[in-house]
Design a protein around this motif. Sequence first.
Motif, PDB file in Angstrom:
ATOM      1  N   ILE A   1       8.123  -1.141   6.195  1.00 20.28           N
ATOM      2  CA  ILE A   1       7.381  -2.398   6.185  1.00 20.28           C
ATOM      3  C   ILE A   1       6.324  -2.344   5.077  1.00 20.28           C
ATOM      4  CG2 ILE A   1       5.841  -3.915   7.500  1.00 20.28           C
ATOM      5  CD1 ILE A   1       8.594  -3.840   8.737  1.00 20.28           C
ATOM      6  N   ALA A   2       6.302  -3.358   4.218  1.00 17.34           N
ATOM      7  CA  ALA A   2       5.253  -3.475   3.210  1.00 17.34           C
ATOM      8  C   ALA A   2       3.995  -3.980   3.895  1.00 17.34           C
ATOM      9  CB  ALA A   2       5.682  -4.433   2.114  1.00 17.34           C
ATOM     10  N   ILE A   3       2.881  -3.311   3.640  1.00 21.00           N
ATOM     11  CA  ILE A   3       1.612  -3.630   4.298  1.00 21.00           C
ATOM     12  C   ILE A   3       0.568  -3.969   3.243  1.00 21.00           C
ATOM     13  CG2 ILE A   3      -0.227  -2.767   5.804  1.00 21.00           C
ATOM     14  CD1 ILE A   3       1.855  -0.747   6.893  1.00 21.00           C
ATOM     15  N   ALA A   4      -0.151  -5.059   3.451  1.00 21.90           N
ATOM     16  CA  ALA A   4      -1.260  -5.465   2.590  1.00 21.90           C
ATOM     17  C   ALA A   4      -2.556  -5.306   3.374  1.00 21.90           C
ATOM     18  CB  ALA A   4      -1.092  -6.923   2.168  1.00 21.90           C
ATOM     19  N   ILE A   5      -3.540  -4.683   2.720  1.00 20.15           N
ATOM     20  CA  ILE A   5      -4.858  -4.535   3.338  1.00 20.15           C
ATOM     21  C   ILE A   5      -5.895  -4.989   2.314  1.00 20.15           C
ATOM     22  CG2 ILE A   5      -6.553  -2.922   4.286  1.00 20.15           C
ATOM     23  CD1 ILE A   5      -4.161  -1.167   5.058  1.00 20.15           C
ATOM     24  N   PRO A   6      -6.738  -5.952   2.665  1.00 18.76           N
ATOM     25  CA  PRO A   6      -7.798  -6.336   1.732  1.00 18.76           C
ATOM     26  C   PRO A   6      -8.663  -5.122   1.392  1.00 18.76           C
ATOM     27  CG  PRO A   6      -7.629  -7.922   3.518  1.00 18.76           C
ATOM     28  CD  PRO A   6      -6.762  -6.751   3.884  1.00 18.76           C
ATOM     29  N   GLU A   7      -8.885  -4.925   0.116  1.00 21.12           N
ATOM     30  CA  GLU A   7      -9.636  -3.752  -0.346  1.00 21.12           C
ATOM     31  C   GLU A   7     -10.991  -3.627   0.348  1.00 21.12           C
ATOM     32  OE1 GLU A   7     -10.617  -1.639  -4.607  1.00 21.12           O
ATOM     33  OE2 GLU A   7     -10.446  -3.817  -4.541  1.00 21.12           O
ATOM     34  N   ALA A   8     -11.633  -4.748   0.633  1.00 28.20           N
ATOM     35  CA  ALA A   8     -12.969  -4.743   1.228  1.00 28.20           C
ATOM     36  C   ALA A   8     -13.005  -4.165   2.642  1.00 28.20           C
ATOM     37  CB  ALA A   8     -13.542  -6.158   1.240  1.00 28.20           C
ATOM     38  N   VAL A   9     -11.869  -4.122   3.336  1.00 27.02           N
ATOM     39  CA  VAL A   9     -11.868  -3.625   4.716  1.00 27.02           C
ATOM     40  C   VAL A   9     -11.065  -2.322   4.870  1.00 27.02           C
ATOM     41  CG1 VAL A   9     -12.206  -5.932   5.667  1.00 27.02           C
ATOM     42  CG2 VAL A   9      -9.892  -5.003   5.479  1.00 27.02           C
ATOM     43  N   ALA A  10     -10.613  -1.766   3.768  1.00 29.31           N
ATOM     44  CA  ALA A  10      -9.766  -0.565   3.830  1.00 29.31           C
ATOM     45  C   ALA A  10     -10.453   0.597   4.543  1.00 29.31           C
ATOM     46  CB  ALA A  10      -9.325  -0.154   2.432  1.00 29.31           C
ATOM     47  N   HIS A  11     -11.749   0.757   4.359  1.00 28.20           N
ATOM     48  CA  HIS A  11     -12.450   1.877   5.001  1.00 28.20           C
ATOM     49  C   HIS A  11     -12.470   1.752   6.529  1.00 28.20           C
ATOM     50  CE1 HIS A  11     -15.577  -1.173   4.583  1.00 28.20           C
ATOM     51  NE2 HIS A  11     -16.261  -0.545   5.520  1.00 28.20           N
ATOM     52  N   TYR A  12     -12.312   0.533   7.052  1.00 30.03           N
ATOM     53  CA  TYR A  12     -12.274   0.334   8.497  1.00 30.03           C
ATOM     54  C   TYR A  12     -10.966   0.823   9.116  1.00 30.03           C
ATOM     55  CZ  TYR A  12     -16.213  -2.955   8.076  1.00 30.03           C
ATOM     56  OH  TYR A  12     -17.420  -3.545   7.838  1.00 30.03           O
ATOM     57  N   VAL A  13      -9.910   0.824   8.350  1.00 33.42           N
ATOM     58  CA  VAL A  13      -8.578   1.085   8.916  1.00 33.42           C
ATOM     59  C   VAL A  13      -7.919   2.347   8.357  1.00 33.42           C
ATOM     60  CG1 VAL A  13      -8.187  -1.325   9.509  1.00 33.42           C
ATOM     61  CG2 VAL A  13      -7.475  -0.489   7.257  1.00 33.42           C
ATOM     62  N   GLN A  14      -8.688   3.204   7.719  1.00 35.83           N
ATOM     63  CA  GLN A  14      -8.146   4.464   7.197  1.00 35.83           C
ATOM     64  C   GLN A  14      -7.507   5.265   8.330  1.00 35.83           C
ATOM     65  OE1 GLN A  14      -8.273   5.359   3.913  1.00 35.83           O
ATOM     66  NE2 GLN A  14      -7.177   7.236   4.320  1.00 35.83           N
ATOM     67  N   ASN A  15      -6.236   5.582   8.193  1.00 37.60           N
ATOM     68  CA  ASN A  15      -5.457   6.357   9.176  1.00 37.60           C
ATOM     69  C   ASN A  15      -5.269   5.642  10.514  1.00 37.60           C
ATOM     70  OD1 ASN A  15      -4.941   8.591   7.467  1.00 37.60           O
ATOM     71  ND2 ASN A  15      -7.058   9.236   7.771  1.00 37.60           N
ATOM     72  N   LEU A  16      -5.332   4.333  10.502  1.00 36.45           N
ATOM     73  CA  LEU A  16      -5.087   3.534  11.701  1.00 36.45           C
ATOM     74  C   LEU A  16      -3.626   3.681  12.125  1.00 36.45           C
ATOM     75  CD1 LEU A  16      -6.203   1.243  13.640  1.00 36.45           C
ATOM     76  CD2 LEU A  16      -5.139  -0.349  12.025  1.00 36.45           C
ATOM     77  N   ARG A  17      -3.404   3.803  13.411  1.00 37.79           N
ATOM     78  CA  ARG A  17      -2.049   3.850  13.978  1.00 37.79           C
ATOM     79  C   ARG A  17      -1.824   2.545  14.734  1.00 37.79           C
ATOM     80  NH1 ARG A  17      -0.020   5.348  18.985  1.00 37.79           N
ATOM     81  NH2 ARG A  17       2.118   6.063  18.959  1.00 37.79           N
ATOM     82  N   VAL A  18      -0.741   1.844  14.382  1.00 37.83           N
ATOM     83  CA  VAL A  18      -0.422   0.567  15.023  1.00 37.83           C
ATOM     84  C   VAL A  18       0.864   0.746  15.820  1.00 37.83           C
ATOM     85  CG1 VAL A  18       0.067  -1.882  14.667  1.00 37.83           C
ATOM     86  CG2 VAL A  18      -1.461  -0.673  13.084  1.00 37.83           C
TER      87      VAL A  18
END
Length: 109
Positions: free
Chosen positions: A60-77
């Motif tokens: 799956i291609a995933i897009a993350i806004p650069e401004a919030v990337a630090h919030y979701v580092q190593n997030l498991r979905v």
Amino acid sequence: MIHLTPTAAQEIKRLQQSRGQHKSSFRLGVQAGGCAGLYYTLDLINEFAETDLEFESEGIAIAIPEAVAHYVQNLRVDYAEDLMGGGFRFSNPNASKTCSCSLSFQLDA
């Protein structure tokens, strides 16, 4: 960066198919609000924004806004179904507090 479980990837593919967006990408964002101060946003997009970081997990291609990337580092979905219906579940190692629904979280400064 983002880790989708096979079950989450399967649900995203099902959503893409049901909406006729076979080539869409999965956008994961974060906004202020929710029980713990921040909450996850999910969407299917056809184009990456200029400020998006691009990842792939489980095909799956995933897009993350650069401004919030630090919030979701190593997030498991993950995705799970229970008596209340199905939904995505989040496991965020950066969160200092998580709501019982797992959709809202807090980070210490």
